[in-house]
Design an enzyme around this catalytic site. Structure first.
Site, short mmCIF file in Angstrom:
data_model
loop_
_atom_site.label_atom_id
_atom_site.label_comp_id
_atom_site.label_asym_id
_atom_site.label_seq_id
_atom_site.Cartn_x
_atom_site.Cartn_y
_atom_site.Cartn_z
CB SER A 285 3.88 4.62 3.17
OG SER A 285 3.75 5.97 3.39
CD GLN B 8 -1.87 -8.60 4.92
OE1 GLN B 8 -2.68 -7.71 4.95
NE2 GLN B 8 -0.62 -8.39 4.53
N GLY C 167 5.03 -10.11 4.52
CA GLY C 167 5.83 -10.01 5.74
C GLY C 167 5.13 -10.72 6.90
CG MET D 101 -1.86 -1.24 1.18
SD MET D 101 -3.45 -0.99 2.01
CE MET D 101 -2.91 -0.73 3.67
NE ARG E 89 -2.10 1.15 10.15
CZ ARG E 89 -3.27 1.71 9.83
NH1 ARG E 89 -3.59 2.87 10.30
NH2 ARG E 89 -4.10 1.07 9.04
CG HIS F 12 8.42 0.24 6.10
ND1 HIS F 12 8.71 -1.09 6.26
CD2 HIS F 12 7.07 0.34 6.22
CE1 HIS F 12 7.60 -1.76 6.50
NE2 HIS F 12 6.59 -0.92 6.46
CG HIS G 196 7.09 -2.14 2.06
ND1 HIS G 196 6.90 -1.02 2.83
CD2 HIS G 196 5.88 -2.77 2.00
CE1 HIS G 196 5.63 -0.96 3.22
NE2 HIS G 196 5.00 -2.01 2.73
CG LEU H 271 11.43 -1.18 10.28
CD1 LEU H 271 12.37 -0.97 9.12
CD2 LEU H 271 11.56 -0.01 11.25
CB SER H 272 4.58 -0.41 10.91
OG SER H 272 3.32 0.12 10.62
O1 PAF Z 1 -0.09 -5.63 3.87
C1 PAF Z 1 -0.50 -4.75 3.09
O2 PAF Z 1 0.17 -3.76 2.82
C2 PAF Z 1 -1.87 -4.92 2.46
O3 PAF Z 1 -2.75 -5.55 3.33
C3 PAF Z 1 -1.82 -5.67 1.11
C4 PAF Z 1 -1.32 -7.07 1.28
C5 PAF Z 1 -0.95 -4.91 0.14
C6 PAF Z 1 -3.24 -5.76 0.51
O4 PAF Z 1 -3.79 -4.51 0.27
#
Ligand code: PAF
Length: 270
Positions: A28, A149, A143, A26, A182, A30, A33, A179-180
């Site tokens: 932003s 999730q 992650g 999504m 947010r 860090h 990612h 790390l996030s």
């Molecule tokens: O973890 C995330 O950033 C979101 O939940 C994802 C997997 C990109 C789905 O929108």
């Protein structure tokens, strides 16, 4: 790096017969990612990243509106990381076919974040479902920080798609804060609180490993953590890392936490 604004255009250009690794995000971006992207670059011939702040996974409109967005910075970073393809789809592209979007999660999976963020995982699965119906990556990277999730996506994808899920370790700063995106809402004092909280939970985990009976002490630890200024625990639970049930031994559990640091909701697991 080729940037696509529509899935159809991407599909015309990208050869999914090659080993393509997909990192949905999504934005932003860090270091968490970055580590997913590096894993994909290592494992796959081509790496595809998506940036899409998915409205259907937000159970609160303001949270969606205020979610951090840094597209220019993200694009520069992805170029430096030598990502091959970037997909920045529009909502209409993802949610063309609304009737096919409804994905339910089972009663037994309605635990932790699924209780506190109703509809959140259904939204995550809906967008991943759309991506995988229309794109055919060999691997998809997630992650472990968003462990529930990862668990639900794995369960869902396993039944329906050939794409393999690659779980990647949580990236933490030197003070053990995961790390996030947010975290960008937190100042250094707030981050210190998250660090104290993380270290206390790690200590608690070590105690449970030594004495499994201590798993029942969550109320006490929640009470202590709530004493930290501006921290409000939403849940803290000890669960089996394979199936997220409460049946654990001292070798197969994780401690899951969701909390507010000021007004910022953070999740983590240890
Ligand atoms: O973890 C995330 O950033 C979101 O939940 C994802 C997997 C990109 C789905 O929108």
């Amino acid at each position: 790096m080729i940037i696509f604004k529509s899935i159809n255009k991407l599909n015309k250009e990208v050869n999914f017969k090659a080993k393509v690794g997909f990192v949905p995000t999504m934005g932003s971006l860090h270091k968490g990612h970055i580590s997913l992207i590096k894993s994909s670059r290592k494992k796959c011939q081509k790496t595809l990243v998506s940036i899409f702040v998915n409205p259907s996974q937000f159970n609160n409109k303001n949270d969606y509106k205020n979610y951090p967005r840094n597209l220019k910075k993200d694009i520069n970073l992805l170029r430096k990381l030598k990502v091959d393809y970037l997909l920045i789809p529009k909502s209409e592209d993802i949610y063309k076919n609304k009737n096919k979007m409804k994905i339910k999660i089972s009663k037994t999976d309605k635990i932790m974040c699924a209780i506190y963020r109703p509809g959140h995982f259904e939204g995550v699965l809906a967008v991943i479902n759309q991506f995988l119906i229309r794109l055919k990556p060999k691997y998809i990277f997630f992650g472990k920080k968003d462990y529930q999730q990862l668990y639900l996506v794995r369960k869902y994808i396993g039944k329906k798609f050939k794409t393999k899920v690659v779980p990647c370790s949580t990236i933490r700063d030197k003070n053990m804060v995961a790390l996030s995106s947010r975290n960008s809402f937190l100042n250094s004092e707030d981050i210190k609180k998250s660090s104290i909280l993380a270290k206390k939970i790690i200590k608690f985990k070590k105690k449970i490993i030594k004495n499994i009976m201590l798993r029942k002490n969550t109320k006490n630890i929640i009470f202590q953590l709530n004493k930290l200024k501006n921290i409000k625990i939403e849940y803290l639970e000890v669960r089996n890392e394979k199936n997220l049930s409460k049946k654990i031994t001292n070798k197969n559990f994780k401690i899951f936490v969701a909390y507010y640091n000021k007004n910022v909701r953070i999740i983590d697991n240890f």
